[in-house]
Design a protein around this motif. Structure first.
Motif, short mmCIF file in Angstrom:
data_model
loop_
_atom_site.label_atom_id
_atom_site.label_comp_id
_atom_site.label_asym_id
_atom_site.label_seq_id
_atom_site.Cartn_x
_atom_site.Cartn_y
_atom_site.Cartn_z
N GLU A 217 0.84 -1.21 0.00
CA GLU A 217 0.00 0.00 0.00
C GLU A 217 0.87 1.26 0.00
O GLU A 217 0.71 2.14 -0.85
N TYR A 218 1.81 1.34 0.93
CA TYR A 218 2.67 2.53 1.01
C TYR A 218 3.63 2.61 -0.19
O TYR A 218 3.76 3.65 -0.82
N VAL A 219 4.27 1.49 -0.51
CA VAL A 219 5.29 1.49 -1.57
C VAL A 219 4.65 1.80 -2.93
O VAL A 219 5.18 2.61 -3.71
N PHE A 220 3.51 1.20 -3.22
CA PHE A 220 2.86 1.43 -4.51
C PHE A 220 2.40 2.89 -4.65
O PHE A 220 2.47 3.47 -5.74
N LYS A 221 1.95 3.47 -3.55
CA LYS A 221 1.49 4.87 -3.57
C LYS A 221 2.69 5.81 -3.78
O LYS A 221 2.60 6.79 -4.51
#
Length: 280
Positions: A217-221
């Protein structure tokens, strides 16, 4: 007397990675399945010498912060003796990629120096010392498929053999594990990996229901390019795809090598990409 050891230091992927809770000691409790990639490995060459030296095929890794040097220093401290060796690392696993290369190197050095200098460490001691070097290092002492709990050092070996080919893609984005953990909201796992029976665990068609990576979630964003890699894989026939560790490597499991190779060719040539045959 053993004068020379050459050891293959394999990569790993995470099949599922749940960040469960933050601990009082600042670390996080997690749940994952570590899966070794024996076809992707660094080579470490260790030779007895009069004094210590460390070199690497990647010049930027030649410093005292390298986990190889830290592993050697740790054993010297534990055994109150010098371990004079020349160590050379041939680096193939991308650095800071979620594939555990540095952790694997550290474990390989612990194992090799234990043999070379007859230090007599059993597996439980090796695992305890490995944890002092990093949360992923204990897994690489045996490097067999295993559920990892606590920081990753509580290991429960599982019968998992993925016979389908893997496509591994790394876009060259370095993601600090510290940064990834700082931007995650821990939550309890919905599925206890220990409760998954052996048949289900070896059924890739169930992986999308069973496994996720909480870092995505964090990395893709933050790095949409990494999200795009997973989308390309899932849109083009991946039976299962996930980011490994805290990134930036994404892997896909495909029905056959031809499909995996075709998808691999769709990624930019600047990416590190490879198809591994599976069935380890």
């Amino acid at each position: 007397m053993v004068k020379y050891i050459e050891i293959k230091s394999p990569a790993k992927i995470n099949i599922g990675l749940d960040i469960v809770s933050k601990r009082a000691d600042g670390y996080h409790n997690l749940q994952t399945i570590f899966y070794p990639l024996y076809e992707l490995y660094d080579i470490i060459k260790i030779e007895r010498s009069h004094e210590f030296s460390f070199t690497s095929s990647k010049k930027e890794l030649n410093d005292d912060n390298n986990l190889i040097v830290k592993a050697k220093n740790l054993l010297e401290k534990k055994f109150s003796r010098k371990l004079p060796v020349n160590i050379h690392l041939e680096k193939n696993i991308p650095v800071g990629a979620g594939l555990g290369g540095g952790s694997s190197n550290a474990a390989s050095v612990l194992l090799a120096l234990n043999d070379m200098f007859n230090l007599g460490m059993k597996k439980d001691i090796l695992i305890r010392y490995a944890l002092e070097l990093g949360s992923d290092v204990p897994f690489f002492i045996k490097a067999k498929p295993a559920i990892g709990k606590s920081r990753g050092e509580i290991l429960i070996e599982v019968k998992l053999n993925i016979t389908k080919p893997f496509l591994i893609v790394n876009p060259g984005i370095h993601i600090s594990t510290k940064e990834a953990f700082a931007n995650i909201q821990p939550k309890e796992s919905k599925i206890d990996f220990k409760a998954i029976n052996e048949n289900d665990l070896n059924n890739i068609s169930l992986f999308n229901k069973l496994f996720k990576n909480d870092f995505e979630e964090y990395v893709f964003k933050t790095y949409p390019e990494i999200s795009d890699i997973k989308k390309i894989m899932t849109d083009n026939g991946a039976l299962f795809s996930l980011m490994s560790g805290s990134g930036s490597t994404v892997y896909g499991i495909f029905k056959d090598i031809g499909t995996a190779e075709k998808v691999r060719k769709s990624f930019p040539s600047k990416y590190l990409s490879m198809v591994l045959e599976g069935d380890f």
